[in-house]
Design an enzyme around this catalytic site. Structure first.
Site, PDB file in Angstrom:
ATOM      1  N   LYS A 123       0.820  -1.202   0.000  1.00  0.00           N
ATOM      2  CA  LYS A 123       0.000   0.000   0.000  1.00  0.00           C
ATOM      3  C   LYS A 123       0.867   1.271   0.000  1.00  0.00           C
ATOM      4  CE  LYS A 123      -3.923  -2.241  -0.209  1.00  0.00           C
ATOM      5  NZ  LYS A 123      -4.045  -3.460   0.475  1.00  0.00           N
TER       6      LYS A 123
HETATM    7  C1  LIG Z   1      -5.312  -4.487   0.742  1.00  0.00           C
HETATM    8  C2  LIG Z   1      -6.783  -4.320   0.785  1.00  0.00           C
HETATM    9  C3  LIG Z   1      -7.538  -4.628   1.926  1.00  0.00           C
HETATM   10  C4  LIG Z   1      -6.960  -5.367   3.100  1.00  0.00           C
HETATM   11  O1  LIG Z   1      -5.937  -4.730   3.741  1.00  0.00           O
HETATM   12  P1  LIG Z   1      -5.116  -5.532   4.857  1.00  0.00           P
HETATM   13  O2  LIG Z   1      -4.420  -4.469   5.613  1.00  0.00           O
HETATM   14  O3  LIG Z   1      -4.198  -6.467   4.130  1.00  0.00           O
HETATM   15  O4  LIG Z   1      -6.101  -6.269   5.693  1.00  0.00           O
HETATM   16  C5  LIG Z   1      -8.876  -4.330   1.948  1.00  0.00           C
HETATM   17  N1  LIG Z   1      -9.485  -3.795   0.864  1.00  0.00           N
HETATM   18  C6  LIG Z   1      -8.816  -3.509  -0.257  1.00  0.00           C
HETATM   19  C7  LIG Z   1      -9.546  -2.885  -1.394  1.00  0.00           C
HETATM   20  C8  LIG Z   1      -7.446  -3.790  -0.346  1.00  0.00           C
HETATM   21  O5  LIG Z   1      -6.790  -3.550  -1.488  1.00  0.00           O
END
Ligand SMILES: *Cc1c(COP(=O)(O)O)cnc(C)c1O
Length: 404
Positions: free
Chosen positions: A197
Protein backbone atom coordinates in the site's frame (compact mmCIF):
# COMPACT_ATOMS: atom_id res chain seq x y z
CA UNK A 1 17.11 -5.48 -14.39
CA UNK A 2 13.48 -6.48 -13.87
CA UNK A 3 11.09 -3.78 -12.68
CA UNK A 4 9.10 -5.03 -9.67
CA UNK A 5 5.46 -4.04 -9.20
CA UNK A 6 5.44 -2.51 -5.75
CA UNK A 7 8.53 -2.93 -3.55
CA UNK A 8 8.49 -1.28 -0.12
CA UNK A 9 10.68 1.79 0.37
CA UNK A 10 13.20 0.58 2.94
CA UNK A 11 16.14 2.81 3.74
CA UNK A 12 18.26 4.02 6.64
CA UNK A 13 15.47 6.20 8.00
CA UNK A 14 12.93 3.46 8.69
CA UNK A 15 15.65 0.96 9.62
CA UNK A 16 16.92 3.40 12.26
CA UNK A 17 13.38 3.94 13.56
CA UNK A 18 12.83 0.19 13.94
CA UNK A 19 16.22 -0.25 15.63
CA UNK A 20 15.31 2.47 18.09
CA UNK A 21 12.11 0.63 19.09
CA UNK A 22 13.96 -2.67 19.40
CA UNK A 23 16.46 -1.04 21.75
CA UNK A 24 13.82 0.88 23.72
CA UNK A 25 12.54 -2.09 25.73
CA UNK A 26 8.96 -1.63 24.45
CA UNK A 27 8.06 -3.43 21.22
CA UNK A 28 4.30 -4.09 21.29
CA UNK A 29 1.42 -1.55 21.37
CA UNK A 30 2.72 1.48 23.25
CA UNK A 31 3.80 5.11 22.90
CA UNK A 32 4.68 4.92 19.20
CA UNK A 33 1.33 3.40 18.27
CA UNK A 34 -0.48 6.11 20.23
CA UNK A 35 1.62 8.79 18.54
CA UNK A 36 0.91 7.28 15.11
CA UNK A 37 -2.83 7.32 15.91
CA UNK A 38 -2.65 11.01 16.90
CA UNK A 39 -0.78 11.93 13.72
CA UNK A 40 -3.20 10.03 11.48
CA UNK A 41 -6.13 11.82 13.17
CA UNK A 42 -4.47 15.19 12.52
CA UNK A 43 -3.69 14.30 8.92
CA UNK A 44 -7.21 13.06 8.17
CA UNK A 45 -9.07 15.72 10.13
CA UNK A 46 -10.77 13.42 12.63
CA UNK A 47 -10.79 13.17 16.43
CA UNK A 48 -10.18 9.45 16.88
CA UNK A 49 -8.08 6.83 15.10
CA UNK A 50 -7.21 3.35 16.26
CA UNK A 51 -4.33 1.43 14.72
CA UNK A 52 -4.60 -2.33 14.20
CA UNK A 53 -2.66 -5.13 12.54
CA UNK A 54 -4.65 -4.87 9.27
CA UNK A 55 -7.44 -3.14 7.42
CA UNK A 56 -9.29 -6.44 7.41
CA UNK A 57 -9.38 -6.41 11.22
CA UNK A 58 -10.55 -2.79 11.18
CA UNK A 59 -13.43 -3.50 8.80
CA UNK A 60 -14.54 -6.48 10.83
CA UNK A 61 -14.33 -4.68 14.19
CA UNK A 62 -16.37 -1.81 12.75
CA UNK A 63 -19.09 -4.21 11.55
CA UNK A 64 -19.04 -6.00 14.93
CA UNK A 65 -19.27 -2.70 16.80
CA UNK A 66 -22.39 -1.85 14.77
CA UNK A 67 -23.81 -5.29 15.56
CA UNK A 68 -23.86 -6.70 12.03
CA UNK A 69 -24.83 -10.37 12.27
CA UNK A 70 -26.59 -13.29 10.69
CA UNK A 71 -29.67 -12.26 8.74
CA UNK A 72 -28.20 -8.83 7.90
CA UNK A 73 -27.04 -7.55 4.51
CA UNK A 74 -24.08 -5.32 3.69
CA UNK A 75 -23.75 -3.65 0.29
CA UNK A 76 -20.36 -3.46 -1.44
CA UNK A 77 -18.99 -3.27 -4.99
CA UNK A 78 -18.39 -6.52 -6.90
CA UNK A 79 -15.09 -4.95 -7.96
CA UNK A 80 -12.82 -5.02 -4.90
CA UNK A 81 -10.34 -7.15 -2.99
CA UNK A 82 -11.82 -10.16 -1.15
CA UNK A 83 -11.16 -8.60 2.28
CA UNK A 84 -14.09 -6.17 1.82
CA UNK A 85 -16.50 -9.12 1.45
CA UNK A 86 -14.84 -11.71 3.70
CA UNK A 87 -15.37 -9.56 6.80
CA UNK A 88 -19.11 -9.50 6.07
CA UNK A 89 -19.08 -13.28 5.81
CA UNK A 90 -17.14 -13.50 9.11
CA UNK A 91 -20.01 -11.68 10.81
CA UNK A 92 -22.48 -14.19 9.37
CA UNK A 93 -24.10 -11.50 7.21
CA UNK A 94 -24.71 -11.52 3.46
CA UNK A 95 -22.48 -9.50 1.12
CA UNK A 96 -24.78 -7.81 -1.41
CA UNK A 97 -22.63 -6.97 -4.40
CA UNK A 98 -23.48 -4.16 -6.81
CA UNK A 99 -21.93 -2.92 -10.04
CA UNK A 100 -19.52 -0.01 -10.46
CA UNK A 101 -19.16 3.17 -12.50
CA UNK A 102 -16.75 3.59 -15.38
CA UNK A 103 -14.29 5.14 -12.87
CA UNK A 104 -14.17 1.84 -10.89
CA UNK A 105 -16.07 3.20 -7.85
CA UNK A 106 -19.38 1.82 -6.58
CA UNK A 107 -22.45 3.16 -8.43
CA UNK A 108 -24.70 5.04 -5.92
CA UNK A 109 -27.83 4.27 -7.96
CA UNK A 110 -27.04 0.57 -7.75
CA UNK A 111 -26.71 0.93 -3.97
CA UNK A 112 -30.14 2.54 -3.78
CA UNK A 113 -31.69 -0.33 -5.72
CA UNK A 114 -30.05 -2.91 -3.44
CA UNK A 115 -31.21 -1.48 -0.09
CA UNK A 116 -33.69 -3.69 1.80
CA UNK A 117 -34.96 -3.79 5.41
CA UNK A 118 -32.03 -6.16 6.10
CA UNK A 119 -29.35 -3.67 4.97
CA UNK A 120 -27.16 -2.61 7.88
CA UNK A 121 -24.14 -1.09 6.17
CA UNK A 122 -22.61 0.05 2.90
CA UNK A 123 -18.91 -0.47 2.19
CA UNK A 124 -17.75 1.88 -0.59
CA UNK A 125 -14.22 1.10 -1.79
CA UNK A 126 -11.86 3.82 -3.05
CA UNK A 127 -10.42 1.64 -5.80
CA UNK A 128 -6.97 2.68 -7.03
CA UNK A 129 -7.02 5.62 -4.62
CA UNK A 130 -9.92 7.56 -6.14
CA UNK A 131 -12.55 8.50 -3.52
CA UNK A 132 -16.08 7.25 -4.18
CA UNK A 133 -19.03 9.63 -4.64
CA UNK A 134 -19.33 10.20 -0.88
CA UNK A 135 -21.86 13.04 -0.98
CA UNK A 136 -24.28 10.87 -2.96
CA UNK A 137 -23.63 7.84 -0.76
CA UNK A 138 -24.03 9.72 2.56
CA UNK A 139 -27.14 11.46 1.19
CA UNK A 140 -28.59 8.13 0.18
CA UNK A 141 -27.96 6.64 3.64
CA UNK A 142 -29.73 9.64 5.18
CA UNK A 143 -32.64 9.68 2.69
CA UNK A 144 -36.05 9.41 4.29
CA UNK A 145 -36.98 6.47 2.04
CA UNK A 146 -33.87 4.52 3.08
CA UNK A 147 -34.30 5.44 6.75
CA UNK A 148 -37.84 4.06 6.64
CA UNK A 149 -36.54 0.68 5.48
CA UNK A 150 -33.84 0.57 8.17
CA UNK A 151 -34.65 -1.91 10.94
CA UNK A 152 -32.37 -1.30 13.94
CA UNK A 153 -31.60 -4.30 16.12
CA UNK A 154 -28.84 -3.04 18.40
CA UNK A 155 -28.30 0.04 20.52
CA UNK A 156 -25.78 1.53 18.08
CA UNK A 157 -28.07 0.89 15.12
CA UNK A 158 -30.90 2.56 17.03
CA UNK A 159 -28.70 5.55 17.76
CA UNK A 160 -27.55 6.00 14.16
CA UNK A 161 -31.05 5.40 12.82
CA UNK A 162 -29.79 4.53 9.34
CA UNK A 163 -27.33 2.30 7.50
CA UNK A 164 -23.67 2.73 8.44
CA UNK A 165 -21.30 3.98 5.73
CA UNK A 166 -18.03 2.14 6.31
CA UNK A 167 -15.36 3.22 3.83
CA UNK A 168 -12.77 0.70 2.65
CA UNK A 169 -10.02 3.23 2.04
CA UNK A 170 -7.24 0.64 1.84
CA UNK A 171 -5.98 2.42 -1.30
CA UNK A 172 -6.82 6.03 -0.61
CA UNK A 173 -4.82 7.36 2.33
CA UNK A 174 -4.25 11.05 1.55
CA UNK A 175 -6.81 11.21 -1.28
CA UNK A 176 -9.21 14.15 -1.30
CA UNK A 177 -12.88 14.70 -1.94
CA UNK A 178 -14.13 18.30 -2.03
CA UNK A 179 -11.03 19.46 -0.13
CA UNK A 180 -11.44 16.91 2.64
CA UNK A 181 -9.15 13.98 3.12
CA UNK A 182 -10.33 10.39 3.28
CA UNK A 183 -10.89 9.41 6.89
CA UNK A 184 -13.44 12.18 7.32
CA UNK A 185 -15.78 11.32 4.43
CA UNK A 186 -17.77 8.36 5.79
CA UNK A 187 -19.02 7.35 9.28
CA UNK A 188 -16.03 5.07 9.74
CA UNK A 189 -13.01 4.77 7.42
CA UNK A 190 -10.47 1.96 7.33
CA UNK A 191 -6.95 2.30 5.90
CA UNK A 192 -4.49 -0.47 5.07
CA UNK A 193 -0.76 -0.24 5.71
CA UNK A 194 0.00 -3.59 4.08
CA UNK A 195 3.40 -3.89 2.37
CA UNK A 196 2.12 -2.95 -1.11
CA UNK A 197 0.00 0.00 0.00
CA UNK A 198 0.96 3.68 -0.41
CA UNK A 199 1.87 4.02 3.25
CA UNK A 200 3.15 0.83 4.79
CA UNK A 201 3.99 -0.55 8.22
CA UNK A 202 4.70 -4.04 6.71
CA UNK A 203 1.26 -5.12 7.92
CA UNK A 204 -1.16 -2.75 9.57
CA UNK A 205 -4.33 -0.75 9.37
CA UNK A 206 -6.17 2.14 10.95
CA UNK A 207 -9.79 2.97 11.71
CA UNK A 208 -10.85 6.64 11.68
CA UNK A 209 -14.08 7.57 13.43
CA UNK A 210 -16.28 10.29 11.99
CA UNK A 211 -19.66 9.51 13.51
CA UNK A 212 -22.53 11.91 14.24
CA UNK A 213 -22.26 13.91 17.49
CA UNK A 214 -24.77 11.67 19.25
CA UNK A 215 -21.97 9.09 19.58
CA UNK A 216 -19.28 9.23 22.24
CA UNK A 217 -16.22 8.55 20.08
CA UNK A 218 -13.95 8.42 23.11
CA UNK A 219 -15.97 5.49 24.38
CA UNK A 220 -15.97 3.81 20.94
CA UNK A 221 -12.19 4.25 20.72
CA UNK A 222 -11.76 2.46 24.05
CA UNK A 223 -14.20 -0.24 23.03
CA UNK A 224 -12.18 -0.86 19.84
CA UNK A 225 -8.90 -0.93 21.78
CA UNK A 226 -10.38 -3.46 24.18
CA UNK A 227 -11.93 -5.72 21.55
CA UNK A 228 -8.65 -5.72 19.61
CA UNK A 229 -6.99 -7.15 22.75
CA UNK A 230 -9.21 -10.07 23.79
CA UNK A 231 -11.80 -7.82 25.38
CA UNK A 232 -9.33 -7.28 28.20
CA UNK A 233 -9.82 -4.29 30.46
CA UNK A 234 -6.14 -3.24 30.39
CA UNK A 235 -3.47 -3.35 27.72
CA UNK A 236 0.10 -4.49 28.38
CA UNK A 237 1.33 -0.92 28.96
CA UNK A 238 -1.21 -0.15 31.67
CA UNK A 239 -0.56 -3.50 33.35
CA UNK A 240 3.06 -2.69 34.18
CA UNK A 241 4.36 -1.67 37.61
CA UNK A 242 2.19 -3.74 39.87
CA UNK A 243 -1.08 -2.87 38.18
CA UNK A 244 -1.69 -6.50 37.43
CA UNK A 245 -5.39 -7.21 37.90
CA UNK A 246 -7.56 -7.15 34.78
CA UNK A 247 -10.91 -8.41 33.59
CA UNK A 248 -12.32 -9.63 30.27
CA UNK A 249 -15.65 -8.21 29.14
CA UNK A 250 -16.18 -10.19 25.93
CA UNK A 251 -14.43 -12.82 23.82
CA UNK A 252 -12.48 -10.26 21.82
CA UNK A 253 -9.94 -10.52 19.02
CA UNK A 254 -6.17 -10.13 18.90
CA UNK A 255 -5.33 -7.59 16.23
CA UNK A 256 -3.42 -4.73 17.85
CA UNK A 257 -0.59 -2.83 16.13
CA UNK A 258 2.94 -3.10 17.55
CA UNK A 259 5.29 -0.18 18.18
CA UNK A 260 7.67 -1.69 15.63
CA UNK A 261 5.01 -1.23 12.95
CA UNK A 262 4.06 2.21 14.25
CA UNK A 263 7.71 3.33 14.09
CA UNK A 264 7.78 2.52 10.37
CA UNK A 265 4.42 4.24 9.95
CA UNK A 266 5.62 7.43 11.65
CA UNK A 267 8.58 7.66 9.25
CA UNK A 268 6.34 7.00 6.24
CA UNK A 269 3.72 9.51 7.32
CA UNK A 270 6.38 12.15 7.85
CA UNK A 271 7.52 11.75 4.23
CA UNK A 272 4.13 10.99 2.73
CA UNK A 273 3.79 14.30 0.86
CA UNK A 274 6.88 13.58 -1.24
CA UNK A 275 5.61 10.03 -1.79
CA UNK A 276 2.31 11.37 -3.19
CA UNK A 277 4.14 13.94 -5.28
CA UNK A 278 6.32 11.29 -6.90
CA UNK A 279 3.32 9.01 -7.53
CA UNK A 280 1.48 11.90 -9.12
CA UNK A 281 4.42 12.60 -11.44
CA UNK A 282 4.41 8.94 -12.53
CA UNK A 283 0.64 9.05 -13.18
CA UNK A 284 1.15 12.20 -15.24
CA UNK A 285 3.93 10.70 -17.32
CA UNK A 286 2.00 7.48 -18.02
CA UNK A 287 -1.03 9.53 -18.99
CA UNK A 288 0.91 11.87 -21.22
CA UNK A 289 2.76 9.11 -23.05
CA UNK A 290 -0.13 6.67 -23.48
CA UNK A 291 -2.77 9.27 -24.40
CA UNK A 292 -1.12 9.48 -27.83
CA UNK A 293 -2.72 6.13 -28.68
CA UNK A 294 -6.49 5.80 -28.93
CA UNK A 295 -6.25 2.11 -27.95
CA UNK A 296 -5.53 3.08 -24.36
CA UNK A 297 -8.18 4.22 -21.93
CA UNK A 298 -6.53 6.25 -19.19
CA UNK A 299 -7.72 6.36 -15.60
CA UNK A 300 -9.03 9.61 -14.21
CA UNK A 301 -7.25 10.65 -11.04
CA UNK A 302 -7.94 14.35 -10.57
CA UNK A 303 -11.51 15.19 -11.44
CA UNK A 304 -14.54 17.13 -10.19
CA UNK A 305 -13.12 17.78 -6.74
CA UNK A 306 -11.89 14.21 -6.37
CA UNK A 307 -8.12 13.76 -6.08
CA UNK A 308 -6.62 10.29 -6.01
CA UNK A 309 -3.86 9.05 -3.73
CA UNK A 310 -2.27 7.67 -6.93
CA UNK A 311 -2.17 4.15 -5.52
CA UNK A 312 -2.81 2.06 -8.64
CA UNK A 313 -2.65 3.14 -12.29
CA UNK A 314 -5.47 1.08 -13.83
CA UNK A 315 -4.85 1.29 -17.54
CA UNK A 316 -7.55 -0.16 -19.80
CA UNK A 317 -7.21 -1.33 -23.40
CA UNK A 318 -10.12 -0.50 -25.71
CA UNK A 319 -11.77 -3.35 -27.64
CA UNK A 320 -9.74 -5.99 -25.89
CA UNK A 321 -10.90 -9.38 -24.63
CA UNK A 322 -9.84 -10.84 -21.30
CA UNK A 323 -7.72 -13.37 -23.17
CA UNK A 324 -5.97 -10.64 -25.20
CA UNK A 325 -5.34 -8.68 -22.00
CA UNK A 326 -3.72 -11.74 -20.47
CA UNK A 327 -1.47 -12.14 -23.51
CA UNK A 328 -0.44 -8.49 -23.38
CA UNK A 329 0.51 -8.94 -19.73
CA UNK A 330 2.49 -12.07 -20.58
CA UNK A 331 4.45 -10.09 -23.20
CA UNK A 332 5.14 -7.31 -20.72
CA UNK A 333 6.35 -9.80 -18.08
CA UNK A 334 8.68 -11.40 -20.61
CA UNK A 335 10.41 -8.06 -20.96
CA UNK A 336 11.08 -7.81 -17.25
CA UNK A 337 8.28 -5.45 -16.28
CA UNK A 338 5.92 -6.48 -13.51
CA UNK A 339 2.30 -5.48 -14.03
CA UNK A 340 -0.85 -6.64 -12.28
CA UNK A 341 -4.64 -6.80 -12.38
CA UNK A 342 -6.77 -5.02 -9.74
CA UNK A 343 -8.96 -6.92 -9.13
CA UNK A 344 -10.39 -10.26 -10.09
CA UNK A 345 -14.08 -9.45 -9.40
CA UNK A 346 -15.51 -11.16 -6.32
CA UNK A 347 -18.14 -13.15 -8.29
CA UNK A 348 -15.30 -14.78 -10.25
CA UNK A 349 -13.59 -16.16 -7.14
CA UNK A 350 -14.47 -19.78 -6.34
CA UNK A 351 -15.85 -19.11 -2.86
CA UNK A 352 -18.23 -16.38 -4.02
CA UNK A 353 -19.10 -18.16 -7.27
CA UNK A 354 -20.03 -21.23 -5.21
CA UNK A 355 -22.06 -18.97 -2.92
CA UNK A 356 -24.30 -18.10 -5.88
CA UNK A 357 -22.84 -14.85 -7.24
CA UNK A 358 -22.55 -14.59 -11.01
CA UNK A 359 -20.32 -12.19 -12.93
CA UNK A 360 -23.05 -11.81 -15.59
CA UNK A 361 -24.94 -9.61 -13.15
CA UNK A 362 -22.06 -7.11 -13.04
CA UNK A 363 -21.36 -6.08 -16.65
CA UNK A 364 -19.36 -2.92 -15.88
CA UNK A 365 -17.28 -4.80 -13.32
CA UNK A 366 -16.44 -7.48 -15.85
CA UNK A 367 -15.77 -4.96 -18.62
CA UNK A 368 -13.35 -2.97 -16.44
CA UNK A 369 -11.63 -6.08 -15.14
CA UNK A 370 -11.22 -7.80 -18.51
CA UNK A 371 -9.46 -4.80 -20.10
CA UNK A 372 -7.43 -3.69 -17.07
CA UNK A 373 -3.66 -3.74 -16.50
CA UNK A 374 -2.18 -2.03 -13.43
CA UNK A 375 1.17 -0.37 -14.09
CA UNK A 376 3.88 -0.05 -11.41
CA UNK A 377 3.75 3.11 -9.29
CA UNK A 378 6.09 3.72 -6.34
CA UNK A 379 8.39 6.34 -4.90
CA UNK A 380 11.63 4.68 -5.98
CA UNK A 381 10.52 3.95 -9.57
CA UNK A 382 12.96 5.99 -11.66
CA UNK A 383 12.14 8.10 -14.71
CA UNK A 384 14.08 5.63 -16.87
CA UNK A 385 12.04 2.75 -15.50
CA UNK A 386 8.82 4.67 -16.17
CA UNK A 387 9.92 5.05 -19.82
CA UNK A 388 10.69 1.32 -20.00
CA UNK A 389 7.23 0.46 -18.68
CA UNK A 390 5.62 2.75 -21.26
CA UNK A 391 7.69 1.26 -24.07
CA UNK A 392 6.88 -2.32 -23.06
CA UNK A 393 3.16 -1.61 -22.73
CA UNK A 394 3.04 -0.09 -26.21
CA UNK A 395 5.16 -2.85 -27.72
CA UNK A 396 3.15 -5.66 -26.13
CA UNK A 397 -0.19 -4.14 -27.04
CA UNK A 398 1.02 -3.67 -30.60
CA UNK A 399 2.07 -7.26 -30.80
CA UNK A 400 -1.17 -8.72 -29.43
CA UNK A 401 -3.77 -6.33 -30.82
CA UNK A 402 -1.80 -4.65 -33.66
CA UNK A 403 -4.06 -1.65 -33.77
CA UNK A 404 -1.76 1.15 -32.61
C1 LIG B 1 -5.31 -4.49 0.74
C2 LIG B 1 -6.78 -4.32 0.78
C3 LIG B 1 -7.54 -4.63 1.93
C4 LIG B 1 -6.96 -5.37 3.10
O1 LIG B 1 -5.94 -4.73 3.74
P1 LIG B 1 -5.12 -5.53 4.86
O2 LIG B 1 -4.42 -4.47 5.61
O3 LIG B 1 -4.20 -6.47 4.13
O4 LIG B 1 -6.10 -6.27 5.69
C5 LIG B 1 -8.88 -4.33 1.95
N1 LIG B 1 -9.48 -3.80 0.86
C6 LIG B 1 -8.82 -3.51 -0.26
C7 LIG B 1 -9.55 -2.89 -1.39
C8 LIG B 1 -7.45 -3.79 -0.35
O5 LIG B 1 -6.79 -3.55 -1.49
Amino acid sequence: MPIPFSPPRIDEENIAAVNEVLRSGWITTGPRTKEFERQISDYCGVQHTICLNSATAGLELALRWFGVQEGDEVILPAYTYCASANVIAHCGAKPVMVDINDDFTIDPEKIRAAITPKTKAIIPVDIAGLPCHYDEIMQLAQDESCRKLFTPQTENQQKLGRVLVLSDAAHSFGAQYKNRRTGSLADITVFSFHAVKNLTTAEGGAVCLHLPDTFDEDEIYHYLCRISLHGQSKDALSKTFGNWRYDVYEAGYKCNMTDIQAAIGLVELNRYAENLQRRRAIFQRYSEALSKYSTFQLPEYEMNERISSYHIFPLRIHDCTEEERNRIMEEIFQHGVSVNVHFIPLPMLTFYKNSGYSIENYPKTYDNYSREISLPVYFTLTNDQVETVIEMVIQATNKVITKL
